[in-house]
Design a protein around this motif. Structure first.
Motif, PDB file in Angstrom:
ATOM      1  N   MET A  14       0.839  -1.204   0.000  1.00 54.79           N
ATOM      2  CA  MET A  14       0.000   0.000   0.000  1.00 54.79           C
ATOM      3  C   MET A  14       0.873   1.253   0.000  1.00 54.79           C
ATOM      4  N   LEU A  15       1.845   1.306   0.907  1.00 51.80           N
ATOM      5  CA  LEU A  15       2.704   2.488   1.017  1.00 51.80           C
ATOM      6  C   LEU A  15       3.535   2.700  -0.242  1.00 51.80           C
ATOM      7  N   GLU A  16       4.066   1.626  -0.791  1.00 56.67           N
ATOM      8  CA  GLU A  16       4.876   1.716  -2.014  1.00 56.67           C
ATOM      9  C   GLU A  16       4.043   2.220  -3.188  1.00 56.67           C
ATOM     10  N   THR A  17       2.817   1.737  -3.305  1.00 52.90           N
ATOM     11  CA  THR A  17       1.949   2.132  -4.418  1.00 52.90           C
ATOM     12  C   THR A  17       1.524   3.591  -4.283  1.00 52.90           C
ATOM     13  N   ILE A  18       1.181   4.020  -3.078  1.00 53.07           N
ATOM     14  CA  ILE A  18       0.833   5.428  -2.857  1.00 53.07           C
ATOM     15  C   ILE A  18       2.015   6.315  -3.242  1.00 53.07           C
ATOM     16  N   LYS A  19       3.191   5.953  -2.787  1.00 55.55           N
ATOM     17  CA  LYS A  19       4.407   6.741  -3.091  1.00 55.55           C
ATOM     18  C   LYS A  19       4.627   6.825  -4.600  1.00 55.55           C
ATOM     19  N   ASP A  20       4.492   5.693  -5.286  1.00 56.89           N
ATOM     20  CA  ASP A  20       4.687   5.668  -6.740  1.00 56.89           C
ATOM     21  C   ASP A  20       3.677   6.573  -7.442  1.00 56.89           C
ATOM     22  N   LEU A  21       2.404   6.475  -7.075  1.00 51.78           N
ATOM     23  CA  LEU A  21       1.383   7.308  -7.717  1.00 51.78           C
ATOM     24  C   LEU A  21       1.577   8.783  -7.381  1.00 51.78           C
ATOM     25  N   ASN A  22       1.962   9.087  -6.147  1.00 52.48           N
ATOM     26  CA  ASN A  22       2.213  10.481  -5.766  1.00 52.48           C
ATOM     27  C   ASN A  22       3.343  11.083  -6.597  1.00 52.48           C
ATOM     28  N   GLU A  23       4.354  10.288  -6.874  1.00 51.14           N
ATOM     29  CA  GLU A  23       5.542  10.791  -7.570  1.00 51.14           C
ATOM     30  C   GLU A  23       5.416  10.762  -9.086  1.00 51.14           C
ATOM     31  N   ASN A  24       4.575   9.883  -9.636  1.00 55.36           N
ATOM     32  CA  ASN A  24       4.603   9.658 -11.083  1.00 55.36           C
ATOM     33  C   ASN A  24       3.287   9.915 -11.814  1.00 55.36           C
ATOM     34  N   ALA A 146     -18.033   5.327   1.271  1.00 52.96           N
ATOM     35  CA  ALA A 146     -18.879   6.458   0.877  1.00 52.96           C
ATOM     36  C   ALA A 146     -20.018   6.658   1.870  1.00 52.96           C
ATOM     37  N   THR A 147     -20.601   5.575   2.335  1.00 56.13           N
ATOM     38  CA  THR A 147     -21.685   5.679   3.324  1.00 56.13           C
ATOM     39  C   THR A 147     -21.169   6.288   4.616  1.00 56.13           C
ATOM     40  N   LYS A 148     -20.035   5.813   5.100  1.00 62.11           N
ATOM     41  CA  LYS A 148     -19.465   6.350   6.336  1.00 62.11           C
ATOM     42  C   LYS A 148     -19.103   7.823   6.182  1.00 62.11           C
ATOM     43  N   GLU A 149     -18.548   8.191   5.038  1.00 57.93           N
ATOM     44  CA  GLU A 149     -18.171   9.587   4.806  1.00 57.93           C
ATOM     45  C   GLU A 149     -19.401  10.489   4.747  1.00 57.93           C
ATOM     46  N   THR A 150     -20.433  10.041   4.069  1.00 56.10           N
ATOM     47  CA  THR A 150     -21.651  10.832   3.926  1.00 56.10           C
ATOM     48  C   THR A 150     -22.351  11.019   5.267  1.00 56.10           C
ATOM     49  N   LEU A 151     -22.322   9.979   6.090  1.00 55.12           N
ATOM     50  CA  LEU A 151     -22.966  10.040   7.406  1.00 55.12           C
ATOM     51  C   LEU A 151     -22.024  10.549   8.501  1.00 55.12           C
ATOM     52  N   HIS A 152     -20.818  10.941   8.092  1.00 49.96           N
ATOM     53  CA  HIS A 152     -19.796  11.433   9.034  1.00 49.96           C
ATOM     54  C   HIS A 152     -19.463  10.404  10.114  1.00 49.96           C
ATOM     55  N   VAL A 153     -19.386   9.144   9.693  1.00 50.37           N
ATOM     56  CA  VAL A 153     -18.999   8.049  10.579  1.00 50.37           C
ATOM     57  C   VAL A 153     -17.718   7.463   9.990  1.00 50.37           C
ATOM     58  N   GLN A 154     -16.683   8.271   9.975  1.00 51.76           N
ATOM     59  CA  GLN A 154     -15.454   7.889   9.294  1.00 51.76           C
ATOM     60  C   GLN A 154     -14.576   7.000  10.144  1.00 51.76           C
ATOM     61  N   ASP A 155     -13.879   6.116   9.447  1.00 49.52           N
ATOM     62  CA  ASP A 155     -12.795   5.387  10.079  1.00 49.52           C
ATOM     63  C   ASP A 155     -11.608   6.334  10.143  1.00 49.52           C
ATOM     64  N   THR A 156     -10.802   6.183  11.137  1.00 50.20           N
ATOM     65  CA  THR A 156      -9.588   6.983  11.217  1.00 50.20           C
ATOM     66  C   THR A 156      -8.511   6.299  10.386  1.00 50.20           C
ATOM     67  N   VAL A 157      -8.011   6.979   9.396  1.00 51.95           N
ATOM     68  CA  VAL A 157      -6.933   6.445   8.581  1.00 51.95           C
ATOM     69  C   VAL A 157      -5.629   6.940   9.172  1.00 51.95           C
ATOM     70  N   THR A 158      -4.744   5.992   9.415  1.00 54.82           N
ATOM     71  CA  THR A 158      -3.475   6.396   9.996  1.00 54.82           C
ATOM     72  C   THR A 158      -2.718   7.300   9.048  1.00 54.82           C
ATOM     73  N   SER A 159      -1.997   8.231   9.616  1.00 58.14           N
ATOM     74  CA  SER A 159      -1.301   9.239   8.823  1.00 58.14           C
ATOM     75  C   SER A 159      -0.252   8.630   7.902  1.00 58.14           C
ATOM     76  N   LYS A 160       0.212   7.414   8.198  1.00 61.94           N
ATOM     77  CA  LYS A 160       1.230   6.822   7.324  1.00 61.94           C
ATOM     78  C   LYS A 160       0.711   6.599   5.904  1.00 61.94           C
ATOM     79  N   PHE A 161      -0.601   6.448   5.732  1.00 61.56           N
ATOM     80  CA  PHE A 161      -1.146   6.265   4.398  1.00 61.56           C
ATOM     81  C   PHE A 161      -1.472   7.598   3.730  1.00 61.56           C
ATOM     82  N   ILE A 162      -1.974   8.549   4.492  1.00 62.47           N
ATOM     83  CA  ILE A 162      -2.345   9.852   3.940  1.00 62.47           C
ATOM     84  C   ILE A 162      -1.115  10.661   3.550  1.00 62.47           C
ATOM     85  N   SER A 163      -0.052  10.564   4.330  1.00 60.62           N
ATOM     86  CA  SER A 163       1.131  11.385   4.082  1.00 60.62           C
ATOM     87  C   SER A 163       2.232  10.614   3.359  1.00 60.62           C
ATOM     88  N   ALA A 164       1.899   9.435   2.820  1.00 58.41           N
ATOM     89  CA  ALA A 164       2.927   8.614   2.155  1.00 58.41           C
ATOM     90  C   ALA A 164       3.505   9.341   0.961  1.00 58.41           C
TER      91      ALA A 164
END
Length: 164
Positions: A14-24, A146-164
């Motif tokens: 997951m981290l490698e793929t995010i990094k690749d897409l962010n960079e390329n 999408a359901t959780k986001e719309t109803l504001h019942v979000q899972d917490t995504v660890t920052s390692k994935f968002i800031s990869a």
């Protein structure tokens, strides 16, 4: 059935793929657009990727994690604000998979499975259902997120994935 990968190995992909897409690719531009509620398209795609991997891992599904992860990250790679009062966005739910697929093909190599994920994640709004296990899993994960986001019942995504 036993998982072929450890969760640590799945996280590394997951981290490698995010990094690749962010960079390329233009994937970082998805941070500029809101998807549901106050969640950016970028955050949504990362959450769908994570939920897809959690589902596949818990089910011990025999999936290609690399392709599922990349397809999940690019499933909403349409690169516009669908909330704008633009006539071309009127049928966004039906049309954005095609635009996301075209953008993804333009910016990176897209496999058959990745294309299936991107083009069919909105089933049943898209007439053709997913053809692969990976695409079905992402389709389900997208609806959960999408359901959780719309109803504001979000899972917490660890920052390692968002800031990869």
């Amino acid at each position: 059935m036993k998982n072929r990968y450890t969760w640590d190995e799945v996280e590394a992909v997951m981290l490698e793929t995010i990094k690749d897409l962010n960079e390329n690719t233009q994937f970082l531009k998805t941070k500029d657009f809101i998807q549901h509620g106050d969640v950016s398209v970028y955050e949504h795609c990362v959450m769908v990727m994570l939920k897809s991997c959690e589902i596949a891992f818990k089910l011990k599904a025999d999936v290609d994690y690399e392709q599922m992860i990349k397809g999940a990250l690019l499933h909403d790679y349409f690169l516009y604000d669908w909330h704008d009062n633009d006539p071309s966005h009127r049928l966004h739910g039906f049309s954005h998979p095609k635009k996301a697929y075209e953008n993804a093909q333009r910016d990176t190599y897209i496999s058959k499975v990745e294309g299936d994920i991107i083009r069919h994640h909105m089933f049943p709004l898209t007439a053709i259902p997913p053809q692969s296990k990976e695409a079905w899993i992402v389709c389900m994960a997208d609806k959960i997120c999408a359901t959780k986001e719309t109803l504001h019942v979000q899972d917490t995504v660890t920052s390692k994935f968002i800031s990869a």
